[in-house]
Scaffold this motif. Structure first.
Motif, mmCIF file in Angstrom:
data_model
loop_
_atom_site.group_PDB
_atom_site.id
_atom_site.type_symbol
_atom_site.label_atom_id
_atom_site.label_comp_id
_atom_site.label_asym_id
_atom_site.label_seq_id
_atom_site.Cartn_x
_atom_site.Cartn_y
_atom_site.Cartn_z
ATOM 1 N N VAL A 162 -53.178 39.773 47.121
ATOM 2 C CA VAL A 162 -54.283 40.512 47.266
ATOM 3 C C VAL A 162 -54.283 41.936 47.312
ATOM 4 N N ILE A 163 -53.145 42.552 47.800
ATOM 5 C CA ILE A 163 -52.566 43.990 47.730
ATOM 6 C C ILE A 163 -52.234 44.265 46.419
ATOM 7 N N ASN A 164 -51.595 43.329 45.775
ATOM 8 C CA ASN A 164 -51.064 43.814 44.284
ATOM 9 C C ASN A 164 -52.588 43.614 43.330
ATOM 10 N N PHE A 165 -53.447 42.679 43.530
ATOM 11 C CA PHE A 165 -54.516 42.805 42.782
ATOM 12 C C PHE A 165 -55.386 43.858 43.133
ATOM 13 N N CYS A 166 -55.761 44.449 44.298
ATOM 14 C CA CYS A 166 -56.248 45.776 44.553
ATOM 15 C C CYS A 166 -55.623 46.846 43.875
ATOM 16 N N VAL A 167 -54.240 46.943 43.994
ATOM 17 C CA VAL A 167 -53.560 47.944 42.912
ATOM 18 C C VAL A 167 -53.965 47.916 41.573
ATOM 19 N N ASP A 168 -53.812 46.912 41.174
ATOM 20 C CA ASP A 168 -54.057 46.658 39.494
ATOM 21 C C ASP A 168 -55.594 46.955 39.256
ATOM 22 N N TRP A 249 -52.576 46.816 55.044
ATOM 23 C CA TRP A 249 -52.775 47.294 53.864
ATOM 24 C C TRP A 249 -53.748 46.544 52.948
ATOM 25 N N VAL A 250 -53.956 45.258 53.211
ATOM 26 C CA VAL A 250 -54.985 44.622 52.638
ATOM 27 C C VAL A 250 -56.301 45.166 52.915
ATOM 28 N N ALA A 251 -56.595 45.356 54.218
ATOM 29 C CA ALA A 251 -57.737 46.155 54.766
ATOM 30 C C ALA A 251 -57.872 47.355 53.888
ATOM 31 N N ILE A 252 -57.052 48.220 53.682
ATOM 32 C CA ILE A 252 -57.247 49.544 53.348
ATOM 33 C C ILE A 252 -57.182 49.697 51.790
ATOM 34 N N MET A 253 -56.313 48.610 51.105
ATOM 35 C CA MET A 253 -56.673 48.685 49.465
ATOM 36 C C MET A 253 -57.798 47.946 49.257
ATOM 37 N N ILE A 254 -58.434 47.077 49.779
ATOM 38 C CA ILE A 254 -59.662 46.420 49.568
ATOM 39 C C ILE A 254 -60.872 47.560 49.653
ATOM 40 N N LEU A 255 -60.790 48.389 50.843
ATOM 41 C CA LEU A 255 -61.611 49.526 51.009
ATOM 42 C C LEU A 255 -61.657 50.360 49.925
ATOM 43 N N ILE A 256 -60.288 50.866 49.501
ATOM 44 C CA ILE A 256 -60.181 52.130 48.638
ATOM 45 C C ILE A 256 -60.584 51.639 47.357
ATOM 46 N N SER A 257 -60.189 50.352 47.080
ATOM 47 C CA SER A 257 -60.498 49.825 45.547
ATOM 48 C C SER A 257 -62.366 49.687 45.562
ATOM 49 N N ARG A 258 -62.730 49.030 46.618
ATOM 50 C CA ARG A 258 -64.374 48.933 46.448
ATOM 51 C C ARG A 258 -65.014 50.313 46.575
ATOM 52 N N ILE A 259 -64.583 51.300 47.445
ATOM 53 C CA ILE A 259 -65.358 52.602 47.117
ATOM 54 C C ILE A 259 -65.125 53.259 45.699
ATOM 55 N N PHE A 260 -63.765 53.228 45.283
ATOM 56 C CA PHE A 260 -63.556 53.631 43.913
ATOM 57 C C PHE A 260 -64.253 53.129 42.805
ATOM 58 N N TRP A 261 -64.396 51.671 43.028
ATOM 59 C CA TRP A 261 -65.264 50.962 42.022
ATOM 60 C C TRP A 261 -66.764 51.198 42.071
ATOM 61 N N ASN A 262 -67.119 51.430 43.171
ATOM 62 C CA ASN A 262 -68.803 51.637 43.192
ATOM 63 C C ASN A 262 -68.964 53.171 42.841
ATOM 64 N N VAL A 263 -68.083 53.992 43.027
ATOM 65 C CA VAL A 263 -68.297 55.243 42.267
ATOM 66 C C VAL A 263 -68.112 55.424 40.991
ATOM 67 N N SER A 264 -66.910 54.688 40.556
ATOM 68 C CA SER A 264 -66.575 54.679 38.915
ATOM 69 C C SER A 264 -67.578 54.242 38.049
ATOM 70 N N LYS A 265 -68.335 52.858 38.416
ATOM 71 C CA LYS A 265 -69.231 52.239 37.588
ATOM 72 C C LYS A 265 -70.553 52.836 37.382
ATOM 73 N N ARG A 266 -70.707 54.053 38.129
ATOM 74 C CA ARG A 266 -71.869 54.877 37.754
ATOM 75 C C ARG A 266 -71.776 55.689 36.573
ATOM 76 N N ILE A 267 -70.348 55.986 36.009
ATOM 77 C CA ILE A 267 -70.184 56.690 34.920
ATOM 78 C C ILE A 267 -69.856 56.035 33.561
ATOM 79 N N ILE A 268 -69.946 54.469 33.585
ATOM 80 C CA ILE A 268 -69.577 53.813 32.664
ATOM 81 C C ILE A 268 -70.712 54.124 31.279
ATOM 82 N N THR A 269 -69.988 54.353 30.423
ATOM 83 C CA THR A 269 -71.003 54.655 29.064
ATOM 84 C C THR A 269 -70.343 53.290 28.034
#
Length: 273
Positions: A162-168, A249-269
């Motif tokens: 799970v941690i490795n997946f979140c990093v990827d 770290w599973v909890a932290i990485m899931i949280l960080i990756s989720r936040i980053f995804w929710n922010v980044s998907k708005r700029i997809i072109t």
């Protein structure tokens, strides 16, 4: 409500089945991977043999040559088992515009990516890691313990996946900004392989650097499960401490990756749109 949850799980499990079939269809690539790994093992064998030959002691940083080779062989098997090419998949979907179709599916994209690659984990476990584990155990005549630590090891590996997946996934989303995959992924591979202990056991790191690395999520990917499996001096409380660190770290990485995804998907072109 129960039927709805069951239907949702069936959707994701169908992705696992599809991933298994896809992995089995590329048997030749698995053969190439095995050959490449054998060449790598030969290189590191003679490299570490030379390192220990130049040492005045048979024990370097608390590890013998025998211990080091067990660690590195299992680290390579674990690396191959957990490698899932998420970065390449996300980058390719972004560059081709496929990401737009993925986002309109009635599935969470991050969960979709995980289950779409979960079959590869299962195939790699039975074709790569498990045979390597058995062979190393037999060749070394029980060079590491297989008792209660095996239960903690399995749990540790699941958390490490799970941690490795979140990093990827996090690095894959960075491609939305760079619009390039190769350079970002290579940098990620180098950082993770080094700081996780996959290429060099953390015991060989300088004390100050090892202290810093021990507080990073990377060592929870490979070093933590390998330590549980190999280190015979650990007790139950030590296993629980390692697992607790991974859960953190599973909890932290899931949280960080989720936040980053929710922010980044708005700029997809896609195609300038």
């Amino acid at each position: 409500m129960t039927n709805k949850k069951s239907f949702t799980l069936n959707k994701y499990f169908s992705l696992t089945k599809g991933s298994i079939m896809e992995s089995l269809s590329f048997r030749f690539s698995m053969l190439i991977t095995v050959i490449g790994n054998l060449i790598y093992l030969i290189v590191i064998y003679y490299l570490w043999k030379a390192i220990y030959a130049s040492s005045s002691s048979e024990v370097v940083n608390g590890m013998t040559f025998h211990d080091t080779m067990i660690y590195l062989v299992l680290a390579l098997a674990l690396f191959n088992f957990m490698e899932c090419f998420i970065v390449w998949s996300i980058g390719r979907n972004f560059q081709t515009g496929q990401i737009a179709l993925e986002l309109i599916k009635p599935m969470d994209y991050q969960v979709f990516c995980f289950f779409a690659n979960s079959g590869q984990y299962l195939i790699s476990f039975f074709t790569t890691f498990l045979p390597t584990l058995i062979i190393v155990y037999l060749i070394t005549k029980g060079g590491f313990a297989l008792s209660i630590n095996l239960i903690y090891f399995i749990l540790s590996v699941i958390l490490a996946i799970v941690i490795n997946f979140c990093v990827d996934f996090f690095v894959g989303v960075i491609c939305f900004y760079t619009e390039s995959v190769w350079g970002v992924n290579i940098m990620k591979e180098v950082v993770v392989a080094l700081l996780s202990g996959a290429s060099i056991p953390l015991a060989f790191f300088p004390d100050r650097l090892r202290t810093i690395v021990n507080f990073l999520p990377f060592q929870a990917i490979y070093n933590s499960p390998l330590k549980i499996l190999i280190d015979k001096s650990l007790e139950t409380k030590d296993y629980i401490t390692i697992i607790g660190f991974q859960i953190f770290w599973v909890a932290i990485m899931i949280l960080i990756s989720r936040i980053f995804w929710n922010v980044s998907k708005r700029i997809i072109t896609v195609n300038g749109g």
